[in-house]
Design an enzyme around this catalytic site. Sequence first.
Site, PDB file in Angstrom:
ATOM      1  N   HIS A   1     107.140 -43.868  42.013  1.00  0.00           N
ATOM      2  CA  HIS A   1     107.667 -43.874  43.395  1.00  0.00           C
ATOM      3  C   HIS A   1     109.093 -43.333  43.441  1.00  0.00           C
ATOM      4  O   HIS A   1     109.950 -43.863  44.145  1.00  0.00           O
ATOM      5  CB  HIS A   1     107.621 -45.294  43.987  1.00  0.00           C
ATOM      6  CG  HIS A   1     106.233 -45.795  44.259  1.00  0.00           C
ATOM      7  ND1 HIS A   1     105.582 -45.596  45.452  1.00  0.00           N
ATOM      8  CD2 HIS A   1     105.368 -46.474  43.464  1.00  0.00           C
ATOM      9  CE1 HIS A   1     104.370 -46.147  45.395  1.00  0.00           C
ATOM     10  NE2 HIS A   1     104.213 -46.674  44.200  1.00  0.00           N
TER      11      HIS A   1
ATOM     12  N   ASP B   1     105.753 -50.872  40.478  1.00  0.00           N
ATOM     13  CA  ASP B   1     104.356 -50.724  40.878  1.00  0.00           C
ATOM     14  C   ASP B   1     103.852 -49.301  40.675  1.00  0.00           C
ATOM     15  O   ASP B   1     104.607 -48.344  40.734  1.00  0.00           O
ATOM     16  CB  ASP B   1     104.179 -51.113  42.355  1.00  0.00           C
ATOM     17  CG  ASP B   1     105.035 -50.250  43.274  1.00  0.00           C
ATOM     18  OD1 ASP B   1     106.239 -50.123  42.987  1.00  0.00           O
ATOM     19  OD2 ASP B   1     104.507 -49.696  44.258  1.00  0.00           O
ATOM     20  N   GLU B   2     102.556 -49.211  40.437  1.00  0.00           N
ATOM     21  CA  GLU B   2     101.823 -47.952  40.480  1.00  0.00           C
ATOM     22  C   GLU B   2     102.486 -46.806  39.714  1.00  0.00           C
ATOM     23  O   GLU B   2     102.578 -45.692  40.208  1.00  0.00           O
ATOM     24  CB  GLU B   2     101.606 -47.534  41.950  1.00  0.00           C
ATOM     25  CG  GLU B   2     100.813 -48.565  42.717  1.00  0.00           C
ATOM     26  CD  GLU B   2     100.763 -48.291  44.216  1.00  0.00           C
ATOM     27  OE1 GLU B   2      99.729 -48.591  44.800  1.00  0.00           O
ATOM     28  OE2 GLU B   2     101.746 -47.806  44.803  1.00  0.00           O
ATOM     29  N   ALA B   3     102.930 -47.109  38.509  1.00  0.00           N
ATOM     30  CA  ALA B   3     103.492 -46.058  37.661  1.00  0.00           C
ATOM     31  C   ALA B   3     102.334 -45.462  36.868  1.00  0.00           C
ATOM     32  O   ALA B   3     102.246 -45.608  35.648  1.00  0.00           O
ATOM     33  CB  ALA B   3     104.562 -46.654  36.742  1.00  0.00           C
TER      34      ALA B   3
END
Length: 468
Positions: free
Chosen positions: A206, A270-272
């Site tokens: 992100h 998150d969401e790496a």
Amino acid sequence: MTGLIPRPVHTAWAGGTGPRPRRVVGEGAETAARLLGLDTDGRGVAPDAGASGCVELRLDDRVGAGPEAYRLVSGTDGVTITAGGPAGLLHGVRTLAQLGEAPPLGEIRDAPRYAYRGGMLDVSRHFFDVPQVLCYIDLLAAYKFNHLHLHLSDDQGWRIAVGALPRLAEMGGADGHYSAADFRRIVAHAAAHHITVVPEIDLPGHTNAALTAYPDLAVPGESGHLPYTVQEVGLSRVDTGSERVFAFVDTVVRELAALTPGPLLHVGGDEALRIGAEDYARFMRRVGDIVRAHGKRPMAWDEAALAGPDTVDVVQVWRPRGHGGAAVEEAVLAAARGGARLVMSPADRVYLDMKYDGDTPLGTDWAARIGLPDAYDWDPAGYLPGIPDGAIVGVEAPLWTETLTTSAELQRMLLPRLPAVAEVAWSPQQDRDWDDFARRVAGHGRWWTGQGLAWTPVGEVAWDTAVS
Ligand code: TNX
């Protein structure tokens, strides 16, 4: 009188009503008077008012149950609110405001179930300026929330000026960002309502906006590009092996910590999706240590628990059950057993960017459609089986803004679900009852409309007014 939300722990009504509140005396009287729409000096009060209608605010440790507990006694002469701390007094005043111009005679004793009751606003996907954030703080405060989490960076924008890294705001936040002075105004307004600000810088994924501003944070050969038009997540990453990146994180965290009086600093996590497990773990652990070195406690989204149980002090559980996260769930439980505290934000209950139903024009529905009963009817302690007692410190409702651009759009997603979350976080589980809540919330629409707020007249409630 509108229904009390969140529902107080104990109410005992005597029958009959007391005088209209006319003036406020005691600790914090000015703030309280403003909230009640009154003067402290008696201006506008009928000359024969006498002692009648006085609201007295008293600090008293004996109220017990922490600084947010309060006791409200409504008698024939007026109202006395007693609390162990200023936050409790203000909660009592909020309750009195909901009781209206003819408060019933009787007594309320009240204290929150959870110490952390939060709302998150994503100001990265779309930027919301200081007055818009202050308005959101007022709404949180009205329902006794005490934390504001600001998602300050993501692929689409970097929203906080960092003095030593000016391109972050210039390039990453060209379409809107907070100066240090702006951020201080937000923090001060929140503090006046006893709301703690939790700033978030999302790492190591992100990060497209940061990569655009400082391409040397990228893995060699990759780079960022603004404007970022895709909604997909997990595409961007900083170079987790690069000392330049750790120096960057140190600078950002140092400045943000200095601007933030609260104890928590959120580092995302998150969401790496493009980073291997080992690199991710090493990176997040080091970032956690950087936050601690600057005197703050690290908080992160639930994947951070995969990096080890003590990577961060507070884990924010967002993954809906069954969303491919068995390993994350286990890691979260291990972290909780190891002493980490959990903030519950399950996406299928409290992601307020989720559509209410198939007719909701805005929002998304990747996790669920969240009708008002869904936002209300769940127990944070029962969401993940096996959580040790006492590990959960609270509940937070995130509002992601991929599809939301105006205050009215935010408000339509927040209202009426935010009050439902307020009650989930505040009121004892055994007292929570959907039908009772639906009756109490019915009168709040009129209040929202009176405040100029937009809201969604969901069909499950017999609203006593139409949306204007
Ligand atoms: C998941 S939850 C995200 C966000 C999105 C959101 C949309 C989480 C930590 N990441 O990047 O904005 O879903 O609902």
